[in-house]
Design an enzyme around this catalytic site. Structure first.
Site, PDB file in Angstrom:
ATOM      1  N   ASP A   1     -11.631  -3.828   2.223  1.00 33.97           N
ATOM      2  CA  ASP A   1     -10.820  -4.767   1.440  1.00 33.97           C
ATOM      3  C   ASP A   1     -11.682  -6.047   1.450  1.00 33.97           C
ATOM      4  O   ASP A   1     -12.895  -5.958   1.711  1.00 33.97           O
ATOM      5  CB  ASP A   1      -9.433  -4.974   2.091  1.00 33.97           C
ATOM      6  CG  ASP A   1      -8.434  -5.646   1.155  1.00 33.97           C
ATOM      7  OD1 ASP A   1      -7.845  -4.952   0.319  1.00 33.97           O
ATOM      8  OD2 ASP A   1      -8.239  -6.878   1.244  1.00 33.97           O
TER       9      ASP A   1
ATOM     10  N   GLN B   1       0.821  -1.208   0.000  1.00 35.97           N
ATOM     11  CA  GLN B   1       0.000   0.000   0.000  1.00 35.97           C
ATOM     12  C   GLN B   1       0.858   1.262   0.000  1.00 35.97           C
ATOM     13  O   GLN B   1       0.474   2.271  -0.599  1.00 35.97           O
ATOM     14  CB  GLN B   1      -0.922  -0.031   1.230  1.00 35.97           C
ATOM     15  CG  GLN B   1      -2.146   0.848   1.113  1.00 35.97           C
ATOM     16  CD  GLN B   1      -3.291   0.191   0.357  1.00 35.97           C
ATOM     17  OE1 GLN B   1      -3.606  -0.952   0.615  1.00 35.97           O
ATOM     18  NE2 GLN B   1      -3.909   0.906  -0.562  1.00 35.97           N
TER      19      GLN B   1
ATOM     20  N   LYS C   1      -2.605  -0.896   6.679  1.00 38.29           N
ATOM     21  CA  LYS C   1      -3.606  -1.941   6.396  1.00 38.29           C
ATOM     22  C   LYS C   1      -4.028  -2.560   7.713  1.00 38.29           C
ATOM     23  O   LYS C   1      -3.283  -2.516   8.684  1.00 38.29           O
ATOM     24  CB  LYS C   1      -2.984  -3.022   5.507  1.00 38.29           C
ATOM     25  CG  LYS C   1      -3.994  -3.800   4.690  1.00 38.29           C
ATOM     26  CD  LYS C   1      -4.312  -3.069   3.410  1.00 38.29           C
ATOM     27  CE  LYS C   1      -5.401  -3.756   2.619  1.00 38.29           C
ATOM     28  NZ  LYS C   1      -5.484  -3.203   1.258  1.00 38.29           N
TER      29      LYS C   1
ATOM     30  N   LYS D   1       1.843   1.758  -3.687  1.00 34.38           N
ATOM     31  CA  LYS D   1       0.632   1.985  -4.479  1.00 34.38           C
ATOM     32  C   LYS D   1       0.125   3.405  -4.249  1.00 34.38           C
ATOM     33  O   LYS D   1      -0.148   4.143  -5.199  1.00 34.38           O
ATOM     34  CB  LYS D   1      -0.438   0.969  -4.043  1.00 34.38           C
ATOM     35  CG  LYS D   1      -1.739   1.070  -4.810  1.00 34.38           C
ATOM     36  CD  LYS D   1      -2.877   0.326  -4.114  1.00 34.38           C
ATOM     37  CE  LYS D   1      -2.564  -1.140  -3.912  1.00 34.38           C
ATOM     38  NZ  LYS D   1      -3.774  -1.894  -3.486  1.00 34.38           N
TER      39      LYS D   1
END
Ligand code: GLU
Length: 446
Positions: free
Chosen positions: A167, A112, A127, A115
């Protein structure tokens, strides 16, 4: 193969994080691209940027006790890994799935960081999640679990601190219960603390569709570089959750035909093209297994004892879960004439699969570039919340398309600049890394 200091850094990660195989895989994948970067920019090594990035800023593990419908006390484990805040508040989803443990959360959090950097937006990386299994649980059970989870998580998050979203296993329903409990505990209507909210209470248009749409926009950019398009293409999409459903929708809008999709019980082949309304009814409304699709759709059939990647296609979009596409699958895809594999899920291709695709000349688009549309639209949701505004669908979708096109361009330009033209993995890893690394240099040793 890593050399010198990068090899030492990876050994240190293995030693300090025993048993976390998915985290090791994600770290190795990024470090493998960084050799030319550390050669060109020794200041990164001097400031120990890579070693610092491999150690999360903060890791929170907590007990989540709740009571099921039978009156039985249940105990789950909750996680939030706040990986990097160099570019903005920690940002990344929550995953509720029985496979969740620290190694999964850390792999996702690590991915992440890069990204989010690649989107060009002001968001750090994090996360979280739980080993809670929503499958077969009643609405009341899901609500009580979410409330128990937030009762601990609330003290760690905030619009300027850490902004969770969804998610796997966490969609609009769960974000609603989580937000409700946050609001109740804090007595604050702090819209910017979570993204993926409902449209009537602070959510953004296009957020639900964003990961799947963004993935297809990204592949459309790849096809455009070859003066090609989705028109007339055969596409296989694994999964049938949020990412898969909206990938199917956008492929269809752009003239492609999705001939197969799947869930954990098997895959369906529908040569006439997946009936999206039926798929949504089965998976989103009825929350049933994919077999129910076949029962209602003449001509479609279910396969439970083979791989969805056996189905011949031009474009393959793995949108289910990590390591779902291995070397054997990659070999079959290439042999059947597939020319693009783009990741809607996080890390769905194994390292061996990626090698096979490269050798066969199949274009491979890594998730941290191709599926960044979801989190990018979360950043647009934060922007709307901060200005108490609400944009139209058209405007938001245009912004998403422009962001995906920008990521695609950044990947290609960076790959070119580092002597690896056309290599999306190198482009994504290096472009994501250098943006975070430059911010870390500016912020000092913190
Ligand atoms: N879970 C999504 C991802 O893998 C989105 C996270 C977010 O919107 O914060 O990028």
């Amino acid at each position: 193969m890593l050399h010198g200091k990068l090899a030492g850094t990876y050994d240190e990660v293995l030693r300090r994080n025993p048993g976390e195989t998915e985290f090791h895989q994600a770290v190795l994948e990024v470090l493998s691209s960084l050799e030319p970067v550390v050669v060109k920019h020794p200041q990164y090594a001097d400031a120990e940027i890579i070693r610092r990035l491999c150690e999360p800023e903060r890791q929170i593990i907590f007990r989540v006790p709740w009571v099921d419908d039978a009156g039985q006390v249940q105990i789950n484990r909750g996680f939030r890994v706040e990986f990097s805040s160099a570019l903005g508040p920690y940002k990344g989803g929550l995953r509720f799935h029985p496979s969740v443990y620290l190694g999964i959360v850390k792999f996702l959090g690590f991915e992440q960081i890069f990204k989010n950097a690649l989107t060009g937006m002001p968001i750090g990386g994090g996360k979280g999640g739980s080993d809670f299994d929503p499958k077969g649980r009643s609405d009341g059970e899901v609500m009580r679990f979410c409330q128990a989870f937030m009762t601990e998580l609330y003290r760690h998050i905030g619009e300027y601190t850490d902004v969770p979203a969804g998610d796997t296993g966490v969609g609009g329903r769960e974000i609603g219960y989580l937000f409700g409990q946050y609001k109740r505990i804090t007595n604050r209507y702090e819209s910017g603390v979570l993204t993926g909210k409902g449209l009537s209470w602070g959510g953004s248009r296009v957020r639900t569709e964003a990961t799947g749409y963004g993935l297809v926009f990204f592949v459309d950019e790849i096809l455009r570089t070859r003066q090609d398009s989705f028109d007339g293409k055969r596409v296989v999409v694994s999964g049938s959750g949020n990412v898969a459903i909206y990938a199917v929708e956008k492929v269809q809008q752009l003239g492609g035909t999705v001939v197969a999709c799947s869930d954990s019980s098997g895959y369906v082949v529908d040569e006439a093209g997946i009936d999206l309304a039926l798929l949504r009814e089965v998976k989103e409304e009825r929350r049933e297994r994919i077999a129910a699709y076949v029962e209602a759709r003449p001509g479609a059939y279910l396969v439970t004892d083979a791989s969805i990647w056996d189905v011949a296609c031009d474009v393959a979009l793995p949108c289910a879960t990590q390591n779902e596409l291995d070397a054997d699958a990659a070999t079959v895809l290439a042999r059947n004439g597939c020319t693009v594999v783009a990741e809607g899920a996080n890390m769905p291709c194994t390292p061996d699969a990626i090698r096979v695709l490269a050798e066969a000349g199949v274009t491979y688009a890594p998730g941290k570039a191709a599926n960044a549309g979801g989190v990018a639209t979360s950043a647009l949701e934060m922007q709307q919340n901060a200005s108490r505004d609400s944009w139209t669908f058209e405007h938001t979708e245009q912004r998403l398309a422009a962001i995906m096109s920008g990521i695609h361009e950044r990947c290609l330009e960076t790959a070119e600049a580092y002597g690896q033209p056309g290599d999306y993995t190198a482009g994504a890893n290096i472009a994501g890394f250098t943006r975070v690394a430059d911010a870390m240099l500016a912020l000092g040793i913190v």
